[in-house]
Scaffold this motif. Sequence first.
Motif, PDB file in Angstrom:
ATOM      1  N   SER A 259       0.825  -1.212   0.000  1.00 18.32           N
ATOM      2  CA  SER A 259       0.000   0.000   0.000  1.00 18.32           C
ATOM      3  C   SER A 259       0.861   1.264   0.000  1.00 18.32           C
ATOM      4  CB  SER A 259      -0.927   0.003   1.223  1.00 18.32           C
ATOM      5  OG  SER A 259      -1.801  -1.105   1.195  1.00 18.32           O
ATOM      6  N   GLN A 284      -4.147  -5.952  -8.396  1.00 21.62           N
ATOM      7  CA  GLN A 284      -5.254  -5.005  -8.560  1.00 21.62           C
ATOM      8  C   GLN A 284      -6.439  -5.381  -7.676  1.00 21.62           C
ATOM      9  OE1 GLN A 284      -5.428  -5.489 -12.831  1.00 21.62           O
ATOM     10  NE2 GLN A 284      -4.680  -3.424 -13.190  1.00 21.62           N
ATOM     11  N   LYS A 285      -6.761  -6.671  -7.590  1.00 18.66           N
ATOM     12  CA  LYS A 285      -7.893  -7.115  -6.776  1.00 18.66           C
ATOM     13  C   LYS A 285      -7.603  -6.920  -5.296  1.00 18.66           C
ATOM     14  CE  LYS A 285      -9.864 -10.622  -9.873  1.00 18.66           C
ATOM     15  NZ  LYS A 285     -10.110 -12.081 -10.049  1.00 18.66           N
ATOM     16  N   TYR A 287      -5.515  -4.813  -3.820  1.00 24.09           N
ATOM     17  CA  TYR A 287      -5.333  -3.419  -3.394  1.00 24.09           C
ATOM     18  C   TYR A 287      -6.273  -2.477  -4.129  1.00 24.09           C
ATOM     19  CZ  TYR A 287      -1.386  -5.693  -1.323  1.00 24.09           C
ATOM     20  OH  TYR A 287      -0.615  -6.576  -0.596  1.00 24.09           O
ATOM     21  N   LEU A 288      -7.467  -2.978  -4.409  1.00 23.80           N
ATOM     22  CA  LEU A 288      -8.467  -2.176  -5.121  1.00 23.80           C
ATOM     23  C   LEU A 288      -8.795  -0.901  -4.355  1.00 23.80           C
ATOM     24  CD1 LEU A 288     -10.430  -1.944  -7.513  1.00 23.80           C
ATOM     25  CD2 LEU A 288     -12.115  -3.214  -6.153  1.00 23.80           C
ATOM     26  N   HIS A 289      -8.872  -1.013  -3.015  1.00 23.80           N
ATOM     27  CA  HIS A 289      -9.210   0.157  -2.194  1.00 23.80           C
ATOM     28  C   HIS A 289      -8.167   1.258  -2.344  1.00 23.80           C
ATOM     29  CE1 HIS A 289      -6.531  -2.373   0.124  1.00 23.80           C
ATOM     30  NE2 HIS A 289      -6.246  -1.360   0.909  1.00 23.80           N
ATOM     31  N   ILE A 291      -6.082   1.601  -4.997  1.00 22.62           N
ATOM     32  CA  ILE A 291      -6.128   2.063  -6.389  1.00 22.62           C
ATOM     33  C   ILE A 291      -7.273   3.042  -6.593  1.00 22.62           C
ATOM     34  CG2 ILE A 291      -6.495   1.315  -8.775  1.00 22.62           C
ATOM     35  CD1 ILE A 291      -5.089  -1.338  -7.937  1.00 22.62           C
ATOM     36  N   GLN A 292      -8.435   2.751  -5.981  1.00 24.03           N
ATOM     37  CA  GLN A 292      -9.590   3.645  -6.114  1.00 24.03           C
ATOM     38  C   GLN A 292      -9.297   5.001  -5.468  1.00 24.03           C
ATOM     39  OE1 GLN A 292     -12.611   1.132  -4.337  1.00 24.03           O
ATOM     40  NE2 GLN A 292     -13.363   0.452  -6.332  1.00 24.03           N
ATOM     41  N   GLU A 293      -8.600   4.971  -4.335  1.00 23.24           N
ATOM     42  CA  GLU A 293      -8.244   6.233  -3.658  1.00 23.24           C
ATOM     43  C   GLU A 293      -7.265   7.040  -4.508  1.00 23.24           C
ATOM     44  OE1 GLU A 293      -6.590   7.687   0.709  1.00 23.24           O
ATOM     45  OE2 GLU A 293      -7.418   5.672   0.462  1.00 23.24           O
ATOM     46  N   GLU A 295      -7.046   6.873  -7.755  1.00 25.27           N
ATOM     47  CA  GLU A 295      -7.780   7.371  -8.919  1.00 25.27           C
ATOM     48  C   GLU A 295      -8.507   8.668  -8.587  1.00 25.27           C
ATOM     49  OE1 GLU A 295     -10.216   4.082 -10.082  1.00 25.27           O
ATOM     50  OE2 GLU A 295      -8.696   3.223 -11.411  1.00 25.27           O
ATOM     51  N   SER A 296      -9.027   8.762  -7.361  1.00 25.42           N
ATOM     52  CA  SER A 296      -9.704   9.994  -6.939  1.00 25.42           C
ATOM     53  C   SER A 296      -8.716  11.167  -6.938  1.00 25.42           C
ATOM     54  CB  SER A 296     -10.288   9.806  -5.529  1.00 25.42           C
ATOM     55  OG  SER A 296     -11.262   8.793  -5.522  1.00 25.42           O
TER      56      SER A 296
END
Length: 310
Positions: A259, A284-285, A287-289, A291-293, A295-296
Amino acid sequence: MSDTSPPKPVLFRSYYRDWIEVYKKNAVRNVTLRKYLLTLSWVERLAPDLRLSELTRLDYQKLLNDFASEHERQTTMDFHHNIKGAILDAVEEGLLEKDPTRKAIIKGREPKSRKTKYLNHFELHKLLESLELSSTPSWDWLILLIAKTGMRFSEAIALTPKDFDFSKQTLSINKTLDYKTRTGFLPTKNKASIRKIQLDWQVLMQFSELTKPIEEDELIFGSLGKIFNSTANHNLERRCKKAGISVISMHGLRHTHASILLFAGVSIASVARRLGHASMTTTQKTYLHVIQELESKDIDLVMRAMSSLN
C-alpha cells in the motif's frame, strides 16, 4: 454361476475422494491438499448419499447453497472451484452427460468485520521505531524485514545468509519453509514468487551485521525455535499496542508494504513483481481500495491540469 447384478452406483463423495488421491496427492503443496480434503469433509457432511450419475444442476446448486448458508461468499467460491475440477473430469470420462456446475450461483453470508489490514505511513514509522533490534535474530528483526520487503511469512523464515547479495543490494527469494508440518524447505507459491528484491541501504547494512556470525546455509531465524505464524502475530500485536497503533497481522505487514509503495506512485507492475504475484490482476484485486483512492487523486490532478490551460 456368474454374478450379473448391476454395479453399485458410485457416490459423489467416493468419486471426489478418489479424484483427490489420484490427481492431487503429491502433485500440489500440502497446504493446497489440505484445502481439498477440507472440501471433501464438507461434501461428506452435506451430501453423503448423492450419487455421481444423478448429479444435476439442481443438486449441485443445493449443495452450494447448503455450504453458503454457513460461509462467506469468497469461501463458497473456493469450495466451488475445488469441486468443479473433479466434476469436469467426470464429464470428460463420460460418467456425467452434462456439466452440473454450469451457471452455478455463488451465494454466501455477509463478510464479518475485519481487523485493519494495513498501516499507513505514519503508523508504520511508529512501529519500526518501537522495535528492539539486538545483535541476534529476533521476532523484531523478522517484523522489520517483512515491513521493508513485503515478503510472505513462509519466505522470510526460510532465509539463509547466502540469500543476501550485499554488493548488489538484493535479496533472493527462491524457497519457503514448511513451518506447519516441519518437512523442511518447500518451493515458492508460484513461479513468479521466485524473485530478487531490491533492498534499501539501511536495512542492507543492518542485516549485513546481523548475519555475519551465521553460517551461509543456516536459517537466519532458526534460533527462534519452533516458529508459528500465531506466535509471530502475537509478537507483532504486542509491538503495535506498545506503539499505540492499529493491530495488524504479519500478513498485514505485507499489505502495508504494498500500500505504501502504491501511494508513493510505484506502478502496479513493479509492486506485483516485488510481492511475487502471479499476475497484476491479483495485485489489482487485493489493493483495489488503494487504487480507487489514487484514482480519486488523479481526477483532481487532471482537473487542475486542464483548468491551467485556460
